[in-house]
Design a protein around this motif. Sequence first.
Motif, PDB file in Angstrom:
ATOM      1  N   PRO A 184       0.841  -1.207   0.000  1.00  0.00           N
ATOM      2  CA  PRO A 184       0.000   0.000   0.000  1.00  0.00           C
ATOM      3  C   PRO A 184       0.873   1.252   0.000  1.00  0.00           C
ATOM      4  O   PRO A 184       1.865   1.330   0.722  1.00  0.00           O
ATOM      5  CB  PRO A 184      -0.810  -0.128   1.292  1.00  0.00           C
ATOM      6  N   LEU A 185       0.496   2.226  -0.803  1.00  0.00           N
ATOM      7  CA  LEU A 185       1.258   3.459  -0.938  1.00  0.00           C
ATOM      8  C   LEU A 185       0.492   4.617  -0.313  1.00  0.00           C
ATOM      9  O   LEU A 185      -0.728   4.714  -0.453  1.00  0.00           O
ATOM     10  CB  LEU A 185       1.543   3.760  -2.410  1.00  0.00           C
ATOM     11  N   LEU A 186       1.223   5.487   0.353  1.00  0.00           N
ATOM     12  CA  LEU A 186       0.647   6.694   0.928  1.00  0.00           C
ATOM     13  C   LEU A 186       0.995   7.871   0.030  1.00  0.00           C
ATOM     14  O   LEU A 186       2.142   8.036  -0.365  1.00  0.00           O
ATOM     15  CB  LEU A 186       1.192   6.928   2.344  1.00  0.00           C
ATOM     16  N   ALA A 238       2.699   6.269   8.086  1.00  0.00           N
ATOM     17  CA  ALA A 238       3.640   5.201   7.737  1.00  0.00           C
ATOM     18  C   ALA A 238       4.094   4.447   8.979  1.00  0.00           C
ATOM     19  O   ALA A 238       4.203   3.217   8.966  1.00  0.00           O
ATOM     20  CB  ALA A 238       4.843   5.795   7.005  1.00  0.00           C
ATOM     21  N   ALA A 239       4.352   5.161  10.067  1.00  0.00           N
ATOM     22  CA  ALA A 239       4.783   4.503  11.306  1.00  0.00           C
ATOM     23  C   ALA A 239       3.701   3.595  11.869  1.00  0.00           C
ATOM     24  O   ALA A 239       3.999   2.612  12.549  1.00  0.00           O
ATOM     25  CB  ALA A 239       5.185   5.553  12.343  1.00  0.00           C
ATOM     26  N   GLN A 240       2.452   3.882  11.571  1.00  0.00           N
ATOM     27  CA  GLN A 240       1.342   3.058  12.041  1.00  0.00           C
ATOM     28  C   GLN A 240       1.065   1.879  11.115  1.00  0.00           C
ATOM     29  O   GLN A 240       0.102   1.132  11.322  1.00  0.00           O
ATOM     30  CB  GLN A 240       0.075   3.907  12.178  1.00  0.00           C
ATOM     31  N   GLY A 241       1.892   1.712  10.088  1.00  0.00           N
ATOM     32  CA  GLY A 241       1.748   0.563   9.205  1.00  0.00           C
ATOM     33  C   GLY A 241       0.719   0.713   8.116  1.00  0.00           C
ATOM     34  O   GLY A 241       0.316  -0.287   7.510  1.00  0.00           O
ATOM     35  N   LEU A 242       0.301   1.962   7.823  1.00  0.00           N
ATOM     36  CA  LEU A 242      -0.735   2.148   6.812  1.00  0.00           C
ATOM     37  C   LEU A 242      -0.206   2.053   5.391  1.00  0.00           C
ATOM     38  O   LEU A 242      -0.988   1.908   4.453  1.00  0.00           O
ATOM     39  CB  LEU A 242      -1.416   3.510   7.016  1.00  0.00           C
ATOM     40  N   GLY A 243       1.112   2.139   5.216  1.00  0.00           N
ATOM     41  CA  GLY A 243       1.668   2.039   3.876  1.00  0.00           C
ATOM     42  C   GLY A 243       3.066   2.604   3.813  1.00  0.00           C
ATOM     43  O   GLY A 243       3.680   2.918   4.839  1.00  0.00           O
ATOM     44  N   VAL A 244       3.560   2.742   2.580  1.00  0.00           N
ATOM     45  CA  VAL A 244       4.895   3.279   2.329  1.00  0.00           C
ATOM     46  C   VAL A 244       4.743   4.733   1.899  1.00  0.00           C
ATOM     47  O   VAL A 244       3.873   5.063   1.093  1.00  0.00           O
ATOM     48  CB  VAL A 244       5.633   2.484   1.235  1.00  0.00           C
ATOM     49  N   ALA A 245       5.608   5.608   2.430  1.00  0.00           N
ATOM     50  CA  ALA A 245       5.532   7.030   2.117  1.00  0.00           C
ATOM     51  C   ALA A 245       6.865   7.523   1.596  1.00  0.00           C
ATOM     52  O   ALA A 245       7.928   7.001   1.949  1.00  0.00           O
ATOM     53  CB  ALA A 245       5.138   7.824   3.365  1.00  0.00           C
ATOM     54  N   LEU A 246       6.826   8.541   0.756  1.00  0.00           N
ATOM     55  CA  LEU A 246       8.024   9.205   0.250  1.00  0.00           C
ATOM     56  C   LEU A 246       8.262  10.462   1.091  1.00  0.00           C
ATOM     57  O   LEU A 246       7.466  11.405   1.041  1.00  0.00           O
ATOM     58  CB  LEU A 246       7.849   9.580  -1.217  1.00  0.00           C
ATOM     59  N   ILE A 247       9.356  10.472   1.858  1.00  0.00           N
ATOM     60  CA  ILE A 247       9.610  11.557   2.810  1.00  0.00           C
ATOM     61  C   ILE A 247      11.102  11.880   2.805  1.00  0.00           C
ATOM     62  O   ILE A 247      11.933  10.971   2.753  1.00  0.00           O
ATOM     63  CB  ILE A 247       9.173  11.163   4.238  1.00  0.00           C
ATOM     64  N   PRO A 248      11.480  13.145   2.915  1.00  0.00           N
ATOM     65  CA  PRO A 248      12.896  13.490   3.083  1.00  0.00           C
ATOM     66  C   PRO A 248      13.414  12.932   4.418  1.00  0.00           C
ATOM     67  O   PRO A 248      12.792  13.166   5.460  1.00  0.00           O
ATOM     68  CB  PRO A 248      12.902  15.022   3.081  1.00  0.00           C
ATOM     69  N   PRO A 249      14.539  12.225   4.425  1.00  0.00           N
ATOM     70  CA  PRO A 249      15.056  11.651   5.681  1.00  0.00           C
ATOM     71  C   PRO A 249      15.314  12.698   6.756  1.00  0.00           C
ATOM     72  O   PRO A 249      15.171  12.408   7.948  1.00  0.00           O
ATOM     73  CB  PRO A 249      16.355  10.960   5.246  1.00  0.00           C
ATOM     74  N   MET A 250      15.678  13.924   6.374  1.00  0.00           N
ATOM     75  CA  MET A 250      15.990  14.938   7.378  1.00  0.00           C
ATOM     76  C   MET A 250      14.772  15.329   8.206  1.00  0.00           C
ATOM     77  O   MET A 250      14.912  15.912   9.283  1.00  0.00           O
ATOM     78  CB  MET A 250      16.546  16.191   6.691  1.00  0.00           C
ATOM     79  N   LEU A 251      13.560  14.998   7.715  1.00  0.00           N
ATOM     80  CA  LEU A 251      12.343  15.340   8.445  1.00  0.00           C
ATOM     81  C   LEU A 251      11.870  14.221   9.357  1.00  0.00           C
ATOM     82  O   LEU A 251      10.901  14.407  10.100  1.00  0.00           O
ATOM     83  CB  LEU A 251      11.223  15.712   7.461  1.00  0.00           C
TER      84      LEU A 251
END
Length: 312
Positions: free
Chosen positions: A203-205, A245-258
């Motif tokens: 699943p994608l967020l 994403a942390a709750q397991g709802l899917g994969v998210a595209l996020i900058p690592p610095m955030l």
Amino acid sequence: MRRIIPSTQSLACFEAAARHQSYTRAAQELALTQSAVSRQIIALEEQLGVPLFKRSRHGMVLTPAGHQYSQQVAQWLQGIERGTLDIMAHQGAGGAISIAAVPTFATRWLLPRLPQFLQQHPGIVVHIDVQTRPFVFAELQVDAAIYTGTPEQARRWPGTQATWLMDEIIVPVCSPGLLEPRTQRGRGRAYQPVAPAVLTQLPLLQQSTRPDGWRQWFDAAGVEEAPNALDGPRYELFSMLAVAAAQGLGVALIPPMLIEDELARGELVIACNQPLKGSRAYYLMTPLTTAEAPAQEVVAVFAQWLVGRATS
């Protein structure tokens, strides 16, 4: 030549009445009588030569001119109040700067580093307002803005100059539990990054302001078939994506610095080692202004520190 400036009392009465759409509630807020508020607004209308309110079956309502003027007056009064509080708090020493920033960047990157700036410049106060879209500096009463966008968008923001801070690099992240069924347990950790094609089965967020984000990532990763690239729940902010994403709802595209804290705690993991440098970057936007030198000096001090932290 005498300036045409209404009294602050009449402006305060008008702003409160416009906000509440009620003379009575404005009077209660300002600790005045209703007739006193009414007299101030009548005097203001006579000075302007324009009606600001009109009566209706539901009470007093703003005229079109009154609505426009109320927005300007609210900004003016807010700016005067902020400047007054700043100078009272510091008795004329140091200075203050107001920054508009995108919310997740402000809370996840800027605020954790701000104590370093305050240690170097203890006399300066930094105010932060949240803004997600370009605006007119004169209307918002801020000194600078931290903005994320393309170089073209930064150039097209009228009346401003842009200073590049850093490029935006995004990675796919998710809860480690989302990867466990698809990977073998590695020594000392419960997940292994997967190949890009595997993400097409998860699943994608989506980020509502970047509807093509996953499509761009799959293209850059060489994945030709990604039928679910546009599917999935949409969230506006990176901070919302991180929680989902942390709750397991899917994969998210996020900058690592955030999401440094979530990655350090293991709440989020890199799902695939395929970072993407997109077309967006973070910029410090400042207005092209003829403001007095002291204000410009404070902005320059903050800008120098911010550029140094962003490029370090």
